[in-house]
Design an enzyme around this catalytic site. Structure first.
Site, PDB file in Angstrom:
ATOM      1  N   GLN A 196      -5.303  -3.897  -1.554  1.00  0.00           N
ATOM      2  CA  GLN A 196      -5.068  -2.865  -2.514  1.00  0.00           C
ATOM      3  C   GLN A 196      -5.358  -3.300  -4.138  1.00  0.00           C
ATOM      4  OE1 GLN A 196      -4.630   0.380  -2.135  1.00  0.00           O
ATOM      5  NE2 GLN A 196      -4.070   0.464  -0.052  1.00  0.00           N
ATOM      6  N   ASN A 228       0.746  -1.153  -0.062  1.00  0.00           N
ATOM      7  CA  ASN A 228       0.155  -0.084   0.137  1.00  0.00           C
ATOM      8  C   ASN A 228       0.704   1.154   0.060  1.00  0.00           C
ATOM      9  OD1 ASN A 228       0.384  -1.450   2.668  1.00  0.00           O
ATOM     10  ND2 ASN A 228      -0.347   0.817   3.569  1.00  0.00           N
ATOM     11  N   CYS A 244      -2.929   4.191   6.621  1.00  0.00           N
ATOM     12  CA  CYS A 244      -3.619   4.386   7.796  1.00  0.00           C
ATOM     13  C   CYS A 244      -2.985   5.528   8.590  1.00  0.00           C
ATOM     14  CB  CYS A 244      -3.932   3.294   8.446  1.00  0.00           C
ATOM     15  SG  CYS A 244      -4.792   1.906   7.280  1.00  0.00           S
ATOM     16  N   HIS A 252     -13.995   0.506   0.877  1.00  0.00           N
ATOM     17  CA  HIS A 252     -13.577   1.982   0.892  1.00  0.00           C
ATOM     18  C   HIS A 252     -12.124   2.271   0.039  1.00  0.00           C
ATOM     19  CE1 HIS A 252     -10.173   2.535   3.999  1.00  0.00           C
ATOM     20  NE2 HIS A 252     -10.763   1.306   4.099  1.00  0.00           N
ATOM     21  N   THR A 284     -25.143  -8.300  14.212  1.00  0.00           N
ATOM     22  CA  THR A 284     -26.340  -7.912  13.135  1.00  0.00           C
ATOM     23  C   THR A 284     -25.446  -7.219  11.954  1.00  0.00           C
ATOM     24  OG1 THR A 284     -27.939  -7.503  14.807  1.00  0.00           O
ATOM     25  CG2 THR A 284     -28.274  -6.548  12.572  1.00  0.00           C
TER      26      THR A 284
HETATM   27  C1  PLP Z   1      -2.685  -3.160   2.423  1.00  0.00           C
HETATM   28  C2  PLP Z   1      -3.654  -2.774   3.451  1.00  0.00           C
HETATM   29  N1  PLP Z   1      -4.169  -3.904   4.361  1.00  0.00           N
HETATM   30  C3  PLP Z   1      -5.210  -3.498   5.186  1.00  0.00           C
HETATM   31  C4  PLP Z   1      -5.593  -2.244   5.553  1.00  0.00           C
HETATM   32  C5  PLP Z   1      -6.610  -1.961   6.562  1.00  0.00           C
HETATM   33  O1  PLP Z   1      -7.900  -1.546   5.933  1.00  0.00           O
HETATM   34  P1  PLP Z   1      -9.173  -1.405   6.746  1.00  0.00           P
HETATM   35  O2  PLP Z   1      -8.618   0.072   7.518  1.00  0.00           O
HETATM   36  O3  PLP Z   1     -10.186  -0.894   5.992  1.00  0.00           O
HETATM   37  O4  PLP Z   1      -9.352  -2.301   8.004  1.00  0.00           O
HETATM   38  C6  PLP Z   1      -5.010  -1.339   4.551  1.00  0.00           C
HETATM   39  C7  PLP Z   1      -5.675   0.161   4.723  1.00  0.00           C
HETATM   40  O5  PLP Z   1      -5.048   0.931   4.421  1.00  0.00           O
HETATM   41  C8  PLP Z   1      -4.119  -1.512   3.463  1.00  0.00           C
HETATM   42  O6  PLP Z   1      -3.783  -0.690   2.600  1.00  0.00           O
END
Ligand code: PLP
Length: 376
Positions: A179, A151, A327, A201, A237
């Protein structure tokens, strides 16, 4: 001008996706676990969505578990394979997303699992020969967890080769495909993955919904206990509007895959050309050829007196991009991914990540602002 170049962190929801979700936020509000018509309607929508996701990755509907996102899906696969499938050893890479890295660490520190880190090269490519040697080296039941695309730097794993090696040595294979799902064709049979994850998302769907694919021979027990939802695999749920939105977004993404890919790749290549023309000292982290995610470009700038403030200055000009992992968007320091590439520590790395909504005009604007910062 506002430029959003952080699509690996999250994407804007599509209008069509929102339209598909709206009835499930309004008139179709029944709990899918109920037996009367309101519940039957939402149950049917959830099961239809499950079928859609399954078909897109060549799985069967019973192998898809809806989760709150990819973090939960990855946690469930990794910890579950240790707790319920007898895994005693995990092979992973130094550049996994924290939700994978920290799940592996948890298994090592609390569940007495042995861990091994596969070698990568300076662009984040997994050394498949080293993977084979690690697989050969032990008879312990092993899980291999390697992300399909990184990512932060966009480097792609040769997932079919990695999957074939896991099969050859009877290891379970988990891949964080967050990704790449809805950006690349995915076939869990060809890729020989036992577990994979997705998050809506990242492909113009809603936040707070994702899924775990679990091969039927290797099903783990629930990670979240409670009611019998998700056929007993995940209590609580269901997020009905999220599930419906994720399926709508995935369907749309796969219907337009080639067009969107060509458009975004052209934009990325245009950006690369403009960067090289304007900044002779520019470098890139990760692959920038076809072994790279077309949505991600990680640029390494030479140090200058303003480089520590680069993200802040771009933000002041309306440009949204990321300095670290998705993140940790906004944080420029200490990316474990960039550190693992052993590049010059004084350079500043910025991740630009694109979607079908971006334009060449936006690239020109970003170049102009970068010139102002670096050249004056
Ligand atoms: C490669 C990868 N794995 C896992 C995640 C985690 O995804 P989420 O925050 O939707 O749980 C991300 C989010 O940036 C990501 O880029």
């Amino acid at each position: 001008m506002k430029v959003y170049f952080d699509n690996a962190a999250t994407t804007a929801i599509d209008e069509e996706v929102l339209a598909a979700m709206m009835p499930f936020l309004t008139e179709h509000f029944g709990n899918p676990s109920t037996q009367y018509s309101f519940g039957r309607d939402t149950r049917a929508a959830v099961e239809e969505a499950r079928k859609t996701i399954a078909q897109l990755i060549n799985a069967s509907a019973g192998e898809i578990i809806f989760t709150s996102g990819a973090t939960e899906a990855n946690n469930m696969a990794i910890k579950g394979s240790v707790n319920y499938l007898g895994v005693e050893r995990i092979i992973t890479s130094p550049i996994e997303h924290h939700c994978v890295e920290y799940s592996v660490d948890f298994c090592r520190d609390n569940l007495h699992v042995e861990t091994a880190i596969v070698k990568i090269d300076g662009n984040g490519n997994v050394d498949l020969e080293d993977l084979q040697n690690l697989l050969k080296a032990s008879d312990k039941k092993t899980l291999v967890t390697l992300m399909h695309a990184n990512n932060e730097i966009g480097t792609l794993l040769d997932i079919e080769k990695a999957g074939a090696l896991c099969k050859q040595y009877h290891a379970l294979f988990h891949s964080d495909t967050v990704q790449t799902f809805a950006h690349f064709p995915i076939d869990v049979q060809k890729m020989n993955v036992d577990f994979m994850s997705g998050a809506a998302h990242k492909f113009h769907g809603p936040k707070g919904i994702g899924f775990l694919y679990m091969r039927k021979q290797n099903k783990v027990q629930p990670f979240i206990h409670g009611g019998g939802q998700e056929r007993g695999f995940r209590a609580g749920t269901e997020n009905v509007y999220g599930i419906v939105g994720m399926a709508a977004a995935a369907k749309k993404a796969y219907a337009n895959l080639e067009n969107d890919r060509a458009y975004i790749l052209d934009l990325k290549n245009y950006f690369i050309t403009k960067l090289k023309e304007n900044f002779p000292d520019i470098d890139f982290n990760g692959n920038i050829d076809k072994r790279s995610l077309f949505t991600v470009l990680n640029v390494s700038f030479p140090p200058n007196d303003k480089s520590a403030l680069l993200l802040f200055m771009l933000d002041m000009d309306g440009i949204c991009c990321s300095g670290g992992s998705a993140c940790g968007s906004g944080a420029s320091a200490g990316s474990h991914v960039i550190n693992a590439l052993h590049k010059d520590e004084n350079r500043v790395s910025i991740r630009f990540s694109f979607s079908k909504h971006n334009t060449r005009e936006e690239v020109d604007y970003v170049i102009e602002k970068l010139r102002k910062i670096f050249i004056g």
